[in-house]
Structure formats: structure tokens, C-alpha cells
Scaffold this motif. Structure first.
Motif, PDB file in Angstrom:
ATOM      1  N   PRO A 155       0.830  -1.210   0.000  1.00  0.00           N
ATOM      2  CA  PRO A 155       0.000   0.000   0.000  1.00  0.00           C
ATOM      3  C   PRO A 155       0.868   1.265   0.000  1.00  0.00           C
ATOM      4  O   PRO A 155       1.932   1.302   0.616  1.00  0.00           O
ATOM      5  CB  PRO A 155      -0.809  -0.100   1.292  1.00  0.00           C
ATOM      6  CG  PRO A 155      -0.104  -1.103   2.137  1.00  0.00           C
ATOM      7  CD  PRO A 155       0.688  -1.990   1.222  1.00  0.00           C
ATOM      8  N   VAL A 156       0.383   2.270  -0.708  1.00  0.00           N
ATOM      9  CA  VAL A 156       1.077   3.556  -0.789  1.00  0.00           C
ATOM     10  C   VAL A 156       0.469   4.488   0.256  1.00  0.00           C
ATOM     11  O   VAL A 156      -0.751   4.606   0.365  1.00  0.00           O
ATOM     12  CB  VAL A 156       0.937   4.164  -2.205  1.00  0.00           C
ATOM     13  CG1 VAL A 156       1.570   5.540  -2.258  1.00  0.00           C
ATOM     14  CG2 VAL A 156       1.559   3.233  -3.242  1.00  0.00           C
ATOM     15  N   HIS A 157       1.340   5.111   1.036  1.00  0.00           N
ATOM     16  CA  HIS A 157       0.927   6.042   2.086  1.00  0.00           C
ATOM     17  C   HIS A 157       1.368   7.452   1.699  1.00  0.00           C
ATOM     18  O   HIS A 157       2.392   7.625   1.053  1.00  0.00           O
ATOM     19  CB  HIS A 157       1.580   5.670   3.424  1.00  0.00           C
ATOM     20  CG  HIS A 157       1.275   4.287   3.868  1.00  0.00           C
ATOM     21  ND1 HIS A 157       0.166   3.969   4.606  1.00  0.00           N
ATOM     22  CD2 HIS A 157       1.930   3.119   3.663  1.00  0.00           C
ATOM     23  CE1 HIS A 157       0.151   2.674   4.849  1.00  0.00           C
ATOM     24  NE2 HIS A 157       1.214   2.132   4.277  1.00  0.00           N
ATOM     25  N   THR A 158       0.618   8.433   2.127  1.00  0.00           N
ATOM     26  CA  THR A 158       1.048   9.821   1.985  1.00  0.00           C
ATOM     27  C   THR A 158       1.667  10.225   3.312  1.00  0.00           C
ATOM     28  O   THR A 158       1.026  10.095   4.359  1.00  0.00           O
ATOM     29  CB  THR A 158      -0.154  10.735   1.651  1.00  0.00           C
ATOM     30  OG1 THR A 158      -0.734  10.277   0.421  1.00  0.00           O
ATOM     31  CG2 THR A 158       0.290  12.176   1.507  1.00  0.00           C
ATOM     32  N   ILE A 159       2.918  10.679   3.259  1.00  0.00           N
ATOM     33  CA  ILE A 159       3.619  11.061   4.483  1.00  0.00           C
ATOM     34  C   ILE A 159       4.114  12.497   4.379  1.00  0.00           C
ATOM     35  O   ILE A 159       4.271  13.047   3.287  1.00  0.00           O
ATOM     36  CB  ILE A 159       4.807  10.118   4.791  1.00  0.00           C
ATOM     37  CG1 ILE A 159       5.883  10.221   3.712  1.00  0.00           C
ATOM     38  CG2 ILE A 159       4.316   8.681   4.960  1.00  0.00           C
ATOM     39  CD1 ILE A 159       7.205   9.598   4.100  1.00  0.00           C
ATOM     40  N   SER A 195      10.692  -0.525   7.247  1.00  0.00           N
ATOM     41  CA  SER A 195       9.665  -0.550   8.286  1.00  0.00           C
ATOM     42  C   SER A 195       9.940   0.452   9.393  1.00  0.00           C
ATOM     43  O   SER A 195       9.013   1.011   9.976  1.00  0.00           O
ATOM     44  CB  SER A 195       9.552  -1.940   8.893  1.00  0.00           C
ATOM     45  OG  SER A 195       9.424  -2.898   7.889  1.00  0.00           O
ATOM     46  N   GLU A 232       4.143  16.919   1.303  1.00  0.00           N
ATOM     47  CA  GLU A 232       3.862  15.502   1.444  1.00  0.00           C
ATOM     48  C   GLU A 232       4.375  14.752   0.213  1.00  0.00           C
ATOM     49  O   GLU A 232       4.555  15.341  -0.856  1.00  0.00           O
ATOM     50  CB  GLU A 232       2.362  15.243   1.593  1.00  0.00           C
ATOM     51  CG  GLU A 232       1.765  15.871   2.837  1.00  0.00           C
ATOM     52  CD  GLU A 232       0.270  15.645   2.946  1.00  0.00           C
ATOM     53  OE1 GLU A 232      -0.215  15.536   4.086  1.00  0.00           O
ATOM     54  OE2 GLU A 232      -0.415  15.577   1.906  1.00  0.00           O
ATOM     55  N   HIS A 241       4.362  10.456  -1.571  1.00  0.00           N
ATOM     56  CA  HIS A 241       3.889   9.077  -1.481  1.00  0.00           C
ATOM     57  C   HIS A 241       5.056   8.165  -1.116  1.00  0.00           C
ATOM     58  O   HIS A 241       6.158   8.316  -1.638  1.00  0.00           O
ATOM     59  CB  HIS A 241       3.261   8.625  -2.804  1.00  0.00           C
ATOM     60  CG  HIS A 241       1.975   9.315  -3.087  1.00  0.00           C
ATOM     61  ND1 HIS A 241       1.736   9.997  -4.247  1.00  0.00           N
ATOM     62  CD2 HIS A 241       0.848   9.448  -2.336  1.00  0.00           C
ATOM     63  CE1 HIS A 241       0.522  10.513  -4.218  1.00  0.00           C
ATOM     64  NE2 HIS A 241      -0.035  10.197  -3.058  1.00  0.00           N
ATOM     65  N   VAL A 267       6.110   3.897   0.307  1.00  0.00           N
ATOM     66  CA  VAL A 267       5.789   2.528   0.703  1.00  0.00           C
ATOM     67  C   VAL A 267       6.811   2.119   1.766  1.00  0.00           C
ATOM     68  O   VAL A 267       7.943   2.605   1.774  1.00  0.00           O
ATOM     69  CB  VAL A 267       5.802   1.531  -0.477  1.00  0.00           C
ATOM     70  CG1 VAL A 267       4.699   1.827  -1.459  1.00  0.00           C
ATOM     71  CG2 VAL A 267       7.139   1.506  -1.177  1.00  0.00           C
TER      72      VAL A 267
END
Length: 117
Positions: free
Chosen positions: A29-33, A81, A102, A104, A106
Motif C-alpha cells: 500500500p502507498v501512504h502519503t507522508i 519498516s 507531502e 507518497h 511505501v
């Protein structure tokens, strides 16, 4: 290895083939950080290791600038991780230049290194 990621662990250089890590990250899954949350944002990731990295001469900085300009923002950066950057420094720099806060990303569990020196 065309693209590699290296870090010192217990005094030895561990090196990963980044193209293998890209393959491992494809289905994650791709997260926005927040860019400011990236630990390496204010560290010398490109020129600090005198064994494998060039000095920050005008030429070498210009070559990095070219890679930043050409960075493909369609791909997320890769963090392990624990949040350490594995791949994507040029995309992070491009996002900063473009005024983004921000990006994207992983997160992958880091497998054993391909090479230990």
C-alpha cells in the motif's frame, strides 16, 4: 547493480540491489507522508561516504540536480519498516523544490543485504 542502497551496520557496509527492492514494494500500500518526517531530510545521503560517493563538487552537485529534475514522481519513495530511506532522495528533493509538504511512500521490511563488505 545499477541502483543500490547501502548503509553501515555494525561497522560493515550492507548493500541492496534497489531494483529488487522496487519489485518487493510493487504490491504494498502507498501512504502519503509528511516530507518533514523523513529522517534523512537533513543528512548527507549523497556525499558523506567517501568510499563510494563523490565529493560535492559543482559537477557532482549538477549531476544530482539533473537527476532531481528528471525524477519520476509517479513512483513512491521506499522506506524500511523503521522509516529509514531506501530509495527516493531525488524525488524528495524535487517535491521540496516544487513546494510540496507531502510525498507518497511505501514501507518494506528490509531483506538481508545482497552484499556485505
Amino acid at each position: 547493480m545499477k541502483h543500490k542502497h547501502g548503509r553501515l551496520i555494525n561497522g560493515k557496509r550492507h548493500i541492496w540491489d534497489v531494483e529488487k527492492l522496487w519489485a518487493l514494494s510493487e504490491s504494498l500500500p502507498v501512504h502519503t507522508i509528511k516530507i518533514d518526517s523523513i529522517k534523512e531530510l537533513d543528512q548527507d545521503c549523497w556525499f558523506a561516504d567517501s568510499r563510494s560517493a563523490p565529493v560535492p563538487s559543482i559537477r557532482n552537485v549538477a549531476l544530482h540536480c539533473k537527476r532531481i529534475i528528471n525524477a519520476n514522481m509517479a513512483y513512491p519513495i521506499i522506506l524500511c519498516s523503521d522509516g529509514q530511506l531506501i530509495d527516493g532522495g531525488h524525488r524528495i528533493a524535487k517535491a521540496l523544490i516544487d513546494g510540496k509538504s507531502e510525498i507518497h511512500a511505501v514501507f518494506i521490511p528490509l531483506p538481508p543485504a545482497d552484499v556485505i563488505e
